[in-house]
Design a protein around this motif. Structure first.
Motif, PDB file in Angstrom:
ATOM      1  N   SER A  66     -43.245  26.897  90.956  1.00  0.00           N
ATOM      2  CA  SER A  66     -44.295  27.711  91.579  1.00  0.00           C
ATOM      3  C   SER A  66     -45.679  27.141  91.321  1.00  0.00           C
ATOM      4  CB  SER A  66     -44.226  29.151  91.072  1.00  0.00           C
ATOM      5  OG  SER A  66     -44.640  29.229  89.708  1.00  0.00           O
ATOM      6  N   ARG A  67     -45.755  26.151  90.418  1.00  0.00           N
ATOM      7  CA  ARG A  67     -47.041  25.523  90.083  1.00  0.00           C
ATOM      8  C   ARG A  67     -47.019  24.038  90.411  1.00  0.00           C
ATOM      9  NH1 ARG A  67     -50.492  28.683  87.639  1.00  0.00           N
ATOM     10  NH2 ARG A  67     -51.656  26.950  86.736  1.00  0.00           N
ATOM     11  N   VAL A  68     -46.302  23.691  91.472  1.00  0.00           N
ATOM     12  CA  VAL A  68     -46.285  22.326  91.999  1.00  0.00           C
ATOM     13  C   VAL A  68     -46.909  22.323  93.380  1.00  0.00           C
ATOM     14  CG1 VAL A  68     -44.846  20.386  92.720  1.00  0.00           C
ATOM     15  CG2 VAL A  68     -44.227  21.691  90.675  1.00  0.00           C
ATOM     16  N   ASP A  69     -47.912  21.478  93.576  1.00  0.00           N
ATOM     17  CA  ASP A  69     -48.487  21.273  94.910  1.00  0.00           C
ATOM     18  C   ASP A  69     -47.812  20.072  95.550  1.00  0.00           C
ATOM     19  OD1 ASP A  69     -51.012  22.983  95.614  1.00  0.00           O
ATOM     20  OD2 ASP A  69     -51.153  22.577  93.458  1.00  0.00           O
ATOM     21  N   LEU A  70     -47.364  20.252  96.781  1.00  0.00           N
ATOM     22  CA  LEU A  70     -46.714  19.187  97.527  1.00  0.00           C
ATOM     23  C   LEU A  70     -47.531  18.842  98.759  1.00  0.00           C
ATOM     24  CD1 LEU A  70     -43.008  20.426  97.340  1.00  0.00           C
ATOM     25  CD2 LEU A  70     -44.077  18.612  95.986  1.00  0.00           C
ATOM     26  N   TRP A  71     -47.770  17.552  98.929  1.00  0.00           N
ATOM     27  CA  TRP A  71     -48.503  17.009 100.063  1.00  0.00           C
ATOM     28  C   TRP A  71     -47.644  15.949 100.729  1.00  0.00           C
ATOM     29  CZ3 TRP A  71     -53.404  19.107 100.843  1.00  0.00           C
ATOM     30  CH2 TRP A  71     -53.952  19.817  99.782  1.00  0.00           C
ATOM     31  N   TRP A  72     -48.089  15.442 101.847  1.00  0.00           N
ATOM     32  CA  TRP A  72     -47.385  14.351 102.524  1.00  0.00           C
ATOM     33  C   TRP A  72     -48.335  13.190 102.779  1.00  0.00           C
ATOM     34  CZ3 TRP A  72     -45.277  19.045 102.511  1.00  0.00           C
ATOM     35  CH2 TRP A  72     -43.875  19.130 102.488  1.00  0.00           C
ATOM     36  N   GLY A  73     -47.789  11.963 102.666  1.00  0.00           N
ATOM     37  CA  GLY A  73     -48.591  10.775 102.914  1.00  0.00           C
ATOM     38  C   GLY A  73     -48.840  10.525 104.385  1.00  0.00           C
ATOM     39  N   ASP A  74     -47.874  10.871 105.217  1.00  0.00           N
ATOM     40  CA  ASP A  74     -48.058  10.754 106.662  1.00  0.00           C
ATOM     41  C   ASP A  74     -47.021  11.613 107.346  1.00  0.00           C
ATOM     42  OD1 ASP A  74     -45.761   9.098 106.215  1.00  0.00           O
ATOM     43  OD2 ASP A  74     -46.196   7.985 108.042  1.00  0.00           O
ATOM     44  N   GLU A  75     -47.206  11.780 108.643  1.00  0.00           N
ATOM     45  CA  GLU A  75     -46.291  12.611 109.407  1.00  0.00           C
ATOM     46  C   GLU A  75     -46.284  12.204 110.871  1.00  0.00           C
ATOM     47  OE1 GLU A  75     -43.544  14.152 109.692  1.00  0.00           O
ATOM     48  OE2 GLU A  75     -44.093  15.745 108.279  1.00  0.00           O
ATOM     49  N   ASP A 118     -53.629  18.131 119.824  1.00  0.00           N
ATOM     50  CA  ASP A 118     -54.839  17.389 119.448  1.00  0.00           C
ATOM     51  C   ASP A 118     -54.647  16.815 118.045  1.00  0.00           C
ATOM     52  OD1 ASP A 118     -57.348  16.450 118.768  1.00  0.00           O
ATOM     53  OD2 ASP A 118     -58.428  18.143 119.664  1.00  0.00           O
ATOM     54  N   ALA A 119     -54.178  15.590 117.956  1.00  0.00           N
ATOM     55  CA  ALA A 119     -53.893  14.992 116.652  1.00  0.00           C
ATOM     56  C   ALA A 119     -55.162  14.770 115.838  1.00  0.00           C
ATOM     57  CB  ALA A 119     -53.147  13.674 116.837  1.00  0.00           C
ATOM     58  N   ALA A 172     -55.930  10.451 112.265  1.00  0.00           N
ATOM     59  CA  ALA A 172     -54.907  10.364 113.309  1.00  0.00           C
ATOM     60  C   ALA A 172     -54.813   8.935 113.814  1.00  0.00           C
ATOM     61  CB  ALA A 172     -55.258  11.297 114.471  1.00  0.00           C
ATOM     62  N   THR A 173     -53.613   8.537 114.194  1.00  0.00           N
ATOM     63  CA  THR A 173     -53.419   7.249 114.849  1.00  0.00           C
ATOM     64  C   THR A 173     -52.596   7.472 116.109  1.00  0.00           C
ATOM     65  OG1 THR A 173     -52.570   5.002 114.607  1.00  0.00           O
ATOM     66  CG2 THR A 173     -51.402   6.733 113.409  1.00  0.00           C
ATOM     67  N   PRO A 181     -45.768   7.070 118.638  1.00  0.00           N
ATOM     68  CA  PRO A 181     -47.063   6.403 118.466  1.00  0.00           C
ATOM     69  C   PRO A 181     -48.136   7.280 117.841  1.00  0.00           C
ATOM     70  CG  PRO A 181     -46.686   6.955 120.773  1.00  0.00           C
ATOM     71  CD  PRO A 181     -45.404   7.240 120.065  1.00  0.00           C
ATOM     72  N   THR A 182     -48.038   8.595 117.998  1.00  0.00           N
ATOM     73  CA  THR A 182     -49.069   9.490 117.484  1.00  0.00           C
ATOM     74  C   THR A 182     -48.636  10.065 116.140  1.00  0.00           C
ATOM     75  OG1 THR A 182     -49.733  10.070 119.735  1.00  0.00           O
ATOM     76  CG2 THR A 182     -50.475  11.524 117.966  1.00  0.00           C
ATOM     77  N   ARG A 183     -49.490   9.874 115.137  1.00  0.00           N
ATOM     78  CA  ARG A 183     -49.176  10.289 113.769  1.00  0.00           C
ATOM     79  C   ARG A 183     -50.439  10.758 113.058  1.00  0.00           C
ATOM     80  NH1 ARG A 183     -44.776   6.412 111.334  1.00  0.00           N
ATOM     81  NH2 ARG A 183     -43.474   5.989 113.153  1.00  0.00           N
ATOM     82  N   VAL A 184     -50.236  11.442 111.954  1.00  0.00           N
ATOM     83  CA  VAL A 184     -51.323  11.789 111.044  1.00  0.00           C
ATOM     84  C   VAL A 184     -50.998  11.133 109.709  1.00  0.00           C
ATOM     85  CG1 VAL A 184     -52.528  13.641 109.834  1.00  0.00           C
ATOM     86  CG2 VAL A 184     -51.808  13.961 112.215  1.00  0.00           C
ATOM     87  N   THR A 185     -51.992  10.527 109.073  1.00  0.00           N
ATOM     88  CA  THR A 185     -51.758   9.802 107.835  1.00  0.00           C
ATOM     89  C   THR A 185     -52.912   9.986 106.864  1.00  0.00           C
ATOM     90  OG1 THR A 185     -51.232   7.607 106.905  1.00  0.00           O
ATOM     91  CG2 THR A 185     -52.777   7.668 108.748  1.00  0.00           C
ATOM     92  N   LEU A 186     -52.615   9.942 105.580  1.00  0.00           N
ATOM     93  CA  LEU A 186     -53.686   9.814 104.604  1.00  0.00           C
ATOM     94  C   LEU A 186     -54.360   8.464 104.803  1.00  0.00           C
ATOM     95  CD1 LEU A 186     -52.087  11.126 101.268  1.00  0.00           C
ATOM     96  CD2 LEU A 186     -53.307  12.414 103.038  1.00  0.00           C
TER      97      LEU A 186
END
Length: 242
Positions: A66-75, A118-119, A172-173, A181-186
């Motif tokens: 319950s005290r872990v934050d999870l993020w993603w590097g890209d999607e 709208d990416a 966004a790329t 072809p369309t992605r969101v990335t750190l």
């Protein structure tokens, strides 16, 4: 300067087990210091196996999920629940079985989310979430995990691509050389702000770019370095040319 460590294990199955064990211990240690832990997840076959293995490790019971934050590097910018989304993979492999705080699961927006298709707006929304979590700065990450592509890309940052120069927290790329072809990335800047960056790779098709990256070649994987530690976790096939 970031410490670089290379760990080589016999095969992809042992690699997944090794990464899973390290991840559990790293989360436990982070919670001992900070009370919380913040992890950036990646996608791919090895990543999915890592998450499934975490479920099987007795030591994972020591984590306060319950005290872990999870993020993603890209999607991949696809509808919510699409099987090709990294979030979908992670939920099926592990997250849906954990007592997580939903507010701490920071999935990247989907193409049917609040910003529609709208990416650029979706990336801006994720960037705002990152800075809100960091009280005006990009959120702190204990561990940021990345796969390494056959061309040396990490997240959705591809060699020679203009998005490598973007400085926003998330971008966004629209012309990724791998579908969709369309992605969101750190951004690379965000990745380089993590305490530890783990680059995880298996297979002979990764051996060339990994050798080049470790030798300082001009590849995104070579530029993905943690503030404190950069950890390469490889199977023997991926490490064959180093």
């Amino acid at each position: 300067m970031s410490e670089t460590v290379v760990v080589v294990v016999p095969d992809a199955d042992i690699l997944a087990s090794t990464v899973a064990a390290r991840l559990v211990i790293r989360i436990i240690d982070a919670q001992a210091v900070h009370g919380t832990a913040s992890v950036v997840l990646t996608g791919g076959r090895v990543a999915a196996k890592v998450l499934r293995t975490v479920r099987e490790l007795p030591a994972a019971a020591a984590i306060d999920w319950s005290r872990v934050d999870l993020w993603w590097g890209d999607e991949r910018f696809l509808p919510s629940g699409d099987p090709d989304r990294n979030e979908t993979q992670a939920r099926e492999a592990l997250l849906d079985a954990l007592p997580l705080d939903p507010a701490r699961v920071h999935a990247m927006p989907a193409s049917d989310g609040p910003d529609g298709d709208d990416a650029t707006a979706a990336a801006a929304r994720y960037a705002a979430e990152l800075t809100a979590a960091g009280d005006g700065r990009v959120a702190r990450f204990d561990v940021l995990m990345l796969g390494v592509g056959e061309d040396g890309h990490v997240a959705s940052l591809f060699p020679g691509h203009p998005v490598l120069k973007e400085e926003g927290a998330a971008v966004a790329t629209f012309d990724s050389p791998k579908p969709p072809p369309t992605r969101v990335t750190l951004s690379l800047a965000t990745i380089r702000g993590a305490d530890e960056v783990w680059l995880v790779a298996a297979g002979a098709d990764k051996a060339g770019p990994i050798a080049s990256a470790l030798a300082g070649g001009d590849l995104p994987a070579a530029r993905a370095q943690g503030v404190r530690k950069t950890l390469w976790l490889l199977d023997q096939a991926a490490a064959a040319n180093r």
